[in-house]
Design an enzyme around this catalytic site. Structure first.
Site, PDB file in Angstrom:
ATOM      1  NE  ARG A 214       9.312  -6.052   7.993  1.00  0.00           N
ATOM      2  CZ  ARG A 214       8.174  -5.822   7.332  1.00  0.00           C
ATOM      3  NH1 ARG A 214       7.303  -6.786   7.148  1.00  0.00           N
ATOM      4  NH2 ARG A 214       7.916  -4.640   6.848  1.00  0.00           N
TER       5      ARG A 214
ATOM      6  CG  ASN B 243       9.335  -6.114   1.845  1.00  0.00           C
ATOM      7  OD1 ASN B 243       8.577  -6.073   0.892  1.00  0.00           O
ATOM      8  ND2 ASN B 243       8.967  -5.769   3.067  1.00  0.00           N
ATOM      9  CD  GLU B 244       7.761  -1.645   2.783  1.00  0.00           C
ATOM     10  OE1 GLU B 244       8.023  -1.823   3.990  1.00  0.00           O
ATOM     11  OE2 GLU B 244       6.638  -1.381   2.359  1.00  0.00           O
TER      12      GLU B 244
ATOM     13  CD  GLU C 195       4.018  -4.770   0.684  1.00  0.00           C
ATOM     14  OE1 GLU C 195       3.593  -4.178   1.700  1.00  0.00           O
ATOM     15  OE2 GLU C 195       5.109  -5.334   0.650  1.00  0.00           O
TER      16      GLU C 195
ATOM     17  CD  GLU D 111       3.608  -7.434   8.767  1.00  0.00           C
ATOM     18  OE1 GLU D 111       3.540  -6.199   8.747  1.00  0.00           O
ATOM     19  OE2 GLU D 111       3.979  -8.113   7.796  1.00  0.00           O
TER      20      GLU D 111
ATOM     21  CG  HIS E 151      -1.223  -5.909   7.661  1.00  0.00           C
ATOM     22  ND1 HIS E 151      -1.802  -6.032   6.418  1.00  0.00           N
ATOM     23  CD2 HIS E 151      -0.522  -4.759   7.633  1.00  0.00           C
ATOM     24  CE1 HIS E 151      -1.459  -5.001   5.681  1.00  0.00           C
ATOM     25  NE2 HIS E 151      -0.682  -4.210   6.397  1.00  0.00           N
TER      26      HIS E 151
HETATM   27  C1  GLA Z   1       5.126  -3.174   4.343  1.00  0.00           C
HETATM   28  C2  GLA Z   1       5.798  -4.502   4.140  1.00  0.00           C
HETATM   29  C3  GLA Z   1       4.920  -5.673   4.339  1.00  0.00           C
HETATM   30  C4  GLA Z   1       3.988  -5.457   5.505  1.00  0.00           C
HETATM   31  C5  GLA Z   1       3.258  -4.182   5.301  1.00  0.00           C
HETATM   32  C6  GLA Z   1       2.286  -3.900   6.395  1.00  0.00           C
HETATM   33  O1  GLA Z   1       4.613  -2.604   3.212  1.00  0.00           O
HETATM   34  O2  GLA Z   1       6.425  -4.619   2.897  1.00  0.00           O
HETATM   35  O3  GLA Z   1       5.737  -6.781   4.571  1.00  0.00           O
HETATM   36  O4  GLA Z   1       4.711  -5.424   6.685  1.00  0.00           O
HETATM   37  O5  GLA Z   1       4.161  -3.124   5.297  1.00  0.00           O
HETATM   38  O6  GLA Z   1       1.599  -2.708   6.158  1.00  0.00           O
END
Ligand code: GLA
Length: 659
Positions: A111, A149-150, A303, A351, A354
């Site tokens: 990604r 996202n981030e 998150e 993931e 996770h």
């Molecule tokens: C980040 C991402 C999520 C996921 C988490 C895993 O915060 O935004 O998509 O990958 O990490 O810890």
């Protein structure tokens, strides 16, 4: 405020229903109700489904999920999917793939495979954001927009080179000024045309510090521009608040003060990188930064994990009770809720290991039981919405100082910006005090104590601001290797630190003397330092402790100076943790800062949120035994009076009456 729309604090997480089928969706509905979920972040990684081919959209599946969530009483935090471009995009626009400093062009298969400066990527990102906003902008389920996202991917490609040059021209105007700013007279680096300037790609040895600092600043501006383009495309169709989720350690190259000014709600993701009490301290470190970036206004924990996070040393199973404690720790420090990544643990995909709110084992599991318990607790805290947190102490935080301290060729490899900030924050957290972060040029007069742990780069305005702060009655602690370079990363001449700060501190540093790895230096008050020492002389300052070892024997190590109505301290080494805690305790005492609740033992955290008519003390017991409270009080979590906090448990005590 999204809490108005939600009718309380937010609870939920990333929801990726496209990984599952109808039977699972039905169970999701039931379990979300059982867990008290009221907000789901949808669509974060859905670009390939939403736009299967360039310009052809398929919204039917998302329509159905939004309707289903809405019918189930769950609001939606709708994401733009631009953190994960689909394969068709990268094949059609190979120039939009990121290039690493050594020239490797990455490809899709993971990604975040995009170059933010690529025109094709920016156009595609605006287009999908706009299409989503047009369709869902006033959907009744919609509570919040989640852009991207981030933002994190850096790139060193030709598009980046071109954009960097445009940024540099706007900043410097002429090559002459740029050459002077970067000190290109050294090592024959003089630029004779703009085209000769490249992003700081892999090179033979140390890179030019002016060049790397400006590249970090440039890329941060690029991220903010990419975000604001999407935000504005959304605002054209929707009046719901817009955010983008930030990672608060040093993972993203972004000036979070600047980005925070562009969002309607600051939101962060937080995954502690150590277990036990260190995780609790790190949670406070993240939450205090989020609140500070938000300018003291409420913010949102977007998150966190319920247990293990994949990847190297981030594999940490949470201990029983930590899902609740970590959630409430964020809420205590100003978050308007607690969300997780992700709702249901993926059975396939990158993931799959996770943790999630519903683990592989299903709802009959410790994790889901704790998620339900946490959802119920958050559900009882609705009255905290909109209340604020007051701190009397600030630690200074500046991205320029962080980036400059990442320069090649500094006198020690043991200078890490975020570790220094974390250490200062930790000492204050251990002392039971709530800390804000503040920019060195910000208005500081509301703080009784200001700590500058790693302010390597300090602007002239920042140095003047710190002097004024002390002069006007503040207590200032400046730590080693601060105020050393100006905004161009040029060394301050005539003795460190920057002149106005030097005067405030009443000292002059003549020479930096880093210590060898593992070396420990003794001070006359019995304390010890590692990593660093300095040869300094006092002008007006008083020496509190002097070095007793080696070449510096007898020289001042820790000093204090009366500066106008305030006091300015200088610490020229990295004190051992216990000695540093002692110094911090002394400064807190001198500045008149008390713990939030007196008499709590170590490992018990208390934070107060202030409302208009009442206040709430959130008390988190990270210890393995119960702890008595100073007096019995009404606990929102149990709905009755409590006199102690159970082992590993939490209470939320109301003082005053809710209007
Ligand atoms: C980040 C991402 C999520 C996921 C988490 C895993 O915060 O935004 O998509 O990958 O990490 O810890």
């Amino acid at each position: 405020m999204i809490t108005g729309r939600l009718g309380g604090l937010a609870f939920g997480g990333d929801y990726n229903p496209e990984q599952w089928d109808e039977q699972v969706w039905k169970e999701d509905d039931e379990l979300m109700r059982a867990a008290g979920v009221n907000l789901a972040t949808v669509g974060v990684f859905s670009w390939a489904l939403l736009e299967p081919e360039e310009g052809r959209y398929d919204f039917a599946w998302l329509d159905a999920h939004l309707e289903r969530l809405h019918a189930n009483g769950v609001h939606v935090d709708l994401a733009t999917p631009t953190a994960s471009p689909p394969p068709w995009f990268t094949l059609a626009h190979p120039d939009a793939l990121p290039v690493t400093p050594d020239g490797t062009r990455l490809t899709h298969g993971s990604r975040d495979t995009y170059c933010l400066t690529s025109p094709a990527y920016r156009t595609a990102a605006r287009r999908i954001a706009s299409a989503l906003a047009e369709r869902y902008g006033d959907h009744p389920a919609l509570a919040l927009w989640h852009v991207h996202n981030e933002y994190a991917t850096l790139c060193w490609c030709e598009h980046t080179a071109a954009a960097f040059r445009v940024w540099l021209r706007a900043k410097y105007g002429s090559l002459e000024v740029l050459n002077a700013a970067w000190g290109t007279a050294f090592w024959s680096q003089r630029y004779g045309s703009w085209e000769q300037i490249l992003p700081p790609r892999a090179t033979q040895w140390h890179r030019n510090p002016g060049h790397t600092l400006d590249f970090s600043r440039f890329f941060s501006d690029e991220v903010i521009a990419a975000y604001t383009e999407q935000r504005d495309a959304i605002r054209a169709h929707s009046d719901r608040p817009v955010t983008t989720n930030m990672m608060v350690p040093g993972y993203q190259n972004i000036d979070l003060w600047a980005l925070s000014r562009e969002v309607d709600l600051v939101s962060i993701d937080h995954y502690p990188d150590a277990p036990g009490l260190d995780a609790a301290a790190d949670t406070a470190f993240a939450a205090d930064r989020a609140r500070s970036f938000a300018g003291g206004k409420p913010w949102l924990l977007m998150e966190q994990g319920t247990s293990t996070v994949y990847g190297g040393d981030r594999v940490l199973a949470k201990q029983p009770g930590e899902i609740l404690r970590h959630s409430l720790a964020h809420i205590a420090r100003g978050s308007e809720g607690a969300l997780f990544f992700q709702w249901r643990q993926s059975k396939a995909g990158a993931e799959q290991w996770h943790s999630a709110m519903v683990p592989h084992a299903g709802p009959d599991s410790r994790v889901f039981r704790e998620v339900r318990e946490t959802g119920a607790a958050v559900g009882r805290l609705g009255e905290l919405a909109g209340s604020t947190v007051t701190a009397h102490v600030a630690v200074l935080h500046d991205s320029d100082a962080w980036w400059a301290l990442n320069s090649d060729g500094l006198p020690s490899s043991e200078l890490d910006y975020h570790s220094a900030l974390r250490r200062a924050h930790r000492a204050l957290w251990d002392a039971g005090v709530v800390t804000d972060f503040a920019h060195p040029e910000a208005e500081l007069s509301r703080y009784r104590l200001v700590v500058a742990p790693a302010l390597y780069l300090l602007s002239d305005a920042g140095a003047e601001n710190l002097r004024r702060y002390a002069e006007n009655g503040g207590t200032l602690l400046v730590q080693h290797f601060s105020g050393v370079v100006d905004s161009l990363a040029h060394a301050r001449l005539g003795g460190y630190p920057a002149a106005p700060l030097r005067e405030a501190l009443g000292i002059r540093v003549e020479e930096y003397r880093p210590l060898a790895r593992g070396e420990r230096i003794s001070l006359s008050d019995g304390s010890h330092g590692t990593t660093w020492s300095e040869s300094l002389r006092t002008d007006s300052a008083e020496t509190i402790a002097a070095y007793t070892d080696g070449a510096l024997a007898g020289s001042p190590a820790l000093t204090t100076n009366r500066c106008g109505a305030g006091t300015a301290w200088y610490l020229s080494t990295r004190l051992d943790a216990v000695d540093y805690a002692g110094l911090v305790a002394e400064l807190l005492e001198a500045a008149g800062v008390r713990p939030v609740l007196a008499g709590l033992p170590p490992g018990v955290e208390a934070v107060t949120r202030d409302g208009e008519e009442c206040r709430w003390h959130v008390v988190l017991n990270h210890r393995a035994e119960p702890v008595s409270l100073p007096s019995a009080a009404h606990d929102l979590l149990t709905g009755g009076p409590v006199g102690e906090v159970p082992a590993g448990g939490c209470v939320v005590l109301r003082e005053g009456t809710v209007p």
